[in-house]
Design a protein around this motif. Sequence first.
Motif, PDB file in Angstrom:
ATOM      1  N   TYR A   1     -58.556-100.547  45.071  1.00 23.37           N
ATOM      2  CA  TYR A   1     -58.434-101.637  46.039  1.00 23.37           C
ATOM      3  C   TYR A   1     -57.532-102.748  45.502  1.00 23.37           C
ATOM      4  N   PHE A   2     -57.693-103.094  44.220  1.00 19.48           N
ATOM      5  CA  PHE A   2     -56.856-104.137  43.632  1.00 19.48           C
ATOM      6  C   PHE A   2     -55.390-103.718  43.623  1.00 19.48           C
ATOM      7  N   ASP A   3     -55.132-102.446  43.303  1.00 20.23           N
ATOM      8  CA  ASP A   3     -53.752-101.947  43.289  1.00 20.23           C
ATOM      9  C   ASP A   3     -53.132-102.023  44.679  1.00 20.23           C
ATOM     10  N   ALA A   4     -53.910-101.682  45.704  1.00 20.36           N
ATOM     11  CA  ALA A   4     -53.393-101.725  47.070  1.00 20.36           C
ATOM     12  C   ALA A   4     -53.031-103.144  47.484  1.00 20.36           C
ATOM     13  N   LEU A   5     -53.736-104.121  46.926  1.00 18.74           N
ATOM     14  CA  LEU A   5     -53.456-105.524  47.229  1.00 18.74           C
ATOM     15  C   LEU A   5     -52.351-106.094  46.354  1.00 18.74           C
ATOM     16  N   GLY A   6     -52.060-105.400  45.244  1.00 18.58           N
ATOM     17  CA  GLY A   6     -51.050-105.899  44.320  1.00 18.58           C
ATOM     18  C   GLY A   6     -51.478-107.173  43.629  1.00 18.58           C
ATOM     19  N   ILE A   7     -52.781-107.310  43.330  1.00 23.81           N
ATOM     20  CA  ILE A   7     -53.279-108.545  42.728  1.00 23.81           C
ATOM     21  C   ILE A   7     -53.679-108.335  41.269  1.00 23.81           C
ATOM     22  N   GLU A   8     -53.568-109.392  40.525  1.00 27.47           N
ATOM     23  CA  GLU A   8     -54.047-109.429  39.153  1.00 27.47           C
ATOM     24  C   GLU A   8     -54.739-110.770  38.941  1.00 27.47           C
ATOM     25  N   ASP A   9     -55.900-110.722  38.323  1.00 32.35           N
ATOM     26  CA  ASP A   9     -56.645-111.951  38.061  1.00 32.35           C
ATOM     27  C   ASP A   9     -57.491-111.708  36.821  1.00 32.35           C
ATOM     28  N   ASP A  10     -57.365-112.579  35.825  1.00 26.75           N
ATOM     29  CA  ASP A  10     -58.072-112.340  34.575  1.00 26.75           C
ATOM     30  C   ASP A  10     -59.584-112.512  34.695  1.00 26.75           C
ATOM     31  N   GLN A  11     -60.061-112.979  35.860  1.00 27.89           N
ATOM     32  CA  GLN A  11     -61.499-113.097  36.081  1.00 27.89           C
ATOM     33  C   GLN A  11     -62.085-111.856  36.758  1.00 27.89           C
ATOM     34  N   LEU A  12     -61.207-110.996  37.283  1.00 29.46           N
ATOM     35  CA  LEU A  12     -61.680-109.792  37.954  1.00 29.46           C
ATOM     36  C   LEU A  12     -62.115-108.747  36.936  1.00 29.46           C
ATOM     37  N   ILE A  13     -63.157-108.015  37.278  1.00 30.21           N
ATOM     38  CA  ILE A  13     -63.597-106.903  36.450  1.00 30.21           C
ATOM     39  C   ILE A  13     -62.989-105.632  37.018  1.00 30.21           C
ATOM     40  N   TYR A  14     -62.186-104.964  36.215  1.00 30.99           N
ATOM     41  CA  TYR A  14     -61.523-103.745  36.660  1.00 30.99           C
ATOM     42  C   TYR A  14     -62.371-102.544  36.281  1.00 30.99           C
ATOM     43  N   ASP A  15     -62.394-101.547  37.173  1.00 32.29           N
ATOM     44  CA  ASP A  15     -63.230-100.375  36.941  1.00 32.29           C
ATOM     45  C   ASP A  15     -62.614 -99.181  37.669  1.00 32.29           C
ATOM     46  N   PRO A  16     -62.221 -98.129  36.938  1.00 31.26           N
ATOM     47  CA  PRO A  16     -61.586 -96.967  37.575  1.00 31.26           C
ATOM     48  C   PRO A  16     -62.573 -95.987  38.201  1.00 31.26           C
ATOM     49  N   GLU A  17     -63.881 -96.196  37.980  1.00 28.99           N
ATOM     50  CA  GLU A  17     -64.873 -95.262  38.513  1.00 28.99           C
ATOM     51  C   GLU A  17     -65.048 -95.468  40.024  1.00 28.99           C
ATOM     52  N   PRO A  18     -65.025 -94.398  40.813  1.00 33.07           N
ATOM     53  CA  PRO A  18     -65.216 -94.528  42.266  1.00 33.07           C
ATOM     54  C   PRO A  18     -66.574 -95.135  42.607  1.00 33.07           C
ATOM     55  N   ILE A  19     -66.615 -95.926  43.654  1.00 31.27           N
ATOM     56  CA  ILE A  19     -67.858 -96.534  44.118  1.00 31.27           C
ATOM     57  C   ILE A  19     -68.747 -95.478  44.789  1.00 31.27           C
ATOM     58  N   THR A  20     -68.128 -94.534  45.483  1.00 26.53           N
ATOM     59  CA  THR A  20     -68.792 -93.380  46.123  1.00 26.53           C
ATOM     60  C   THR A  20     -69.889 -93.766  47.107  1.00 26.53           C
ATOM     61  N   ARG A  21     -69.667 -94.806  47.888  1.00 27.88           N
ATOM     62  CA  ARG A  21     -70.591 -95.132  48.984  1.00 27.88           C
ATOM     63  C   ARG A  21     -69.941 -94.661  50.284  1.00 27.88           C
ATOM     64  N   TYR A  22     -70.376 -93.517  50.771  1.00 29.67           N
ATOM     65  CA  TYR A  22     -69.789 -92.923  51.962  1.00 29.67           C
ATOM     66  C   TYR A  22     -70.523 -93.331  53.241  1.00 29.67           C
ATOM     67  N   ASN A  23     -71.610 -94.067  53.110  1.00 24.96           N
ATOM     68  CA  ASN A  23     -72.423 -94.396  54.271  1.00 24.96           C
ATOM     69  C   ASN A  23     -73.075 -95.759  54.056  1.00 24.96           C
ATOM     70  N   VAL A  24     -72.263 -96.798  54.062  1.00 24.81           N
ATOM     71  CA  VAL A  24     -72.750 -98.160  53.822  1.00 24.81           C
ATOM     72  C   VAL A  24     -73.430 -98.680  55.082  1.00 24.81           C
ATOM     73  N   ALA A  25     -74.670 -99.113  54.925  1.00 24.63           N
ATOM     74  CA  ALA A  25     -75.455 -99.540  56.077  1.00 24.63           C
ATOM     75  C   ALA A  25     -75.716-101.042  56.046  1.00 24.63           C
ATOM     76  N   LEU A  26     -75.957-101.607  57.221  1.00 27.49           N
ATOM     77  CA  LEU A  26     -76.319-103.021  57.336  1.00 27.49           C
ATOM     78  C   LEU A  26     -77.597-103.278  56.553  1.00 27.49           C
ATOM     79  N   GLY A  27     -77.741-104.497  56.093  1.00 29.72           N
ATOM     80  CA  GLY A  27     -78.933-104.859  55.337  1.00 29.72           C
ATOM     81  C   GLY A  27     -78.907-104.436  53.889  1.00 29.72           C
ATOM     82  N   THR A  28     -77.782-103.885  53.429  1.00 30.14           N
ATOM     83  CA  THR A  28     -77.635-103.522  52.021  1.00 30.14           C
ATOM     84  C   THR A  28     -76.623-104.463  51.380  1.00 30.14           C
TER      85      THR A  28
END
Length: 221
Positions: A14-41
Amino acid sequence: MCGRFAQYRSWDDYFDALGIEDDQLIYDPEPITRYNVALGTRVLLLNQRDDHLHLDPVFWGYGPDWWRKQPLINARSETAATGRMFKPLWQHGRAVVPADGWFEWQKVGSRKQPWFIYHQQREPLFFAAIGKAPFDKEQGQEGFVIVTAASNKGMVDIHDRRPLVLRADAVAEWLSQETSPERAHQIADEAVLPESAFRWHLVTKKVGNIHNQGQELVEET
């Protein structure tokens, strides 16, 4: 817009798609793998505070103390900037939900058929959102809502509303604390992806159960 979407890529994607860099951001190459995000979570929400970008897990839904109904999950772009419920959030709580697509249910006879809607080129999507800032503080049910727009002619056969998907080059200005509410309204009008930028296909009815996860939920059936 229905209350379900997918957020399965890595933070880095997501960060690469935005072309952003910020030294406060935590970078993580592991997929989030949430294929069914529901309300209330809790959902990873990109936001700006103290002149830096942050990605925080925030409750999807918004119900202030005086609200006596279920928390809302969407806000109409046409009225969010001026209505009693959302005006303060529009002014001080603009955020973005990184996503990969969303689900809609179309009524077919007595049944409902789910569809998955995504970018033509399978690029990451950035849903405009507003919520109760600061997002690193526990706010109970005062979390965030996704801003929606009319589907116009492009998706009205599936659903008459859709997430307001910002262009990647507009995200930084939308999030900026220096952007006025009036300018944010212009961004919501002018810097969004049109219906023609998306594709959609039928998916398994298993997505109707929020406990189901996995790549098969977004694959064409």
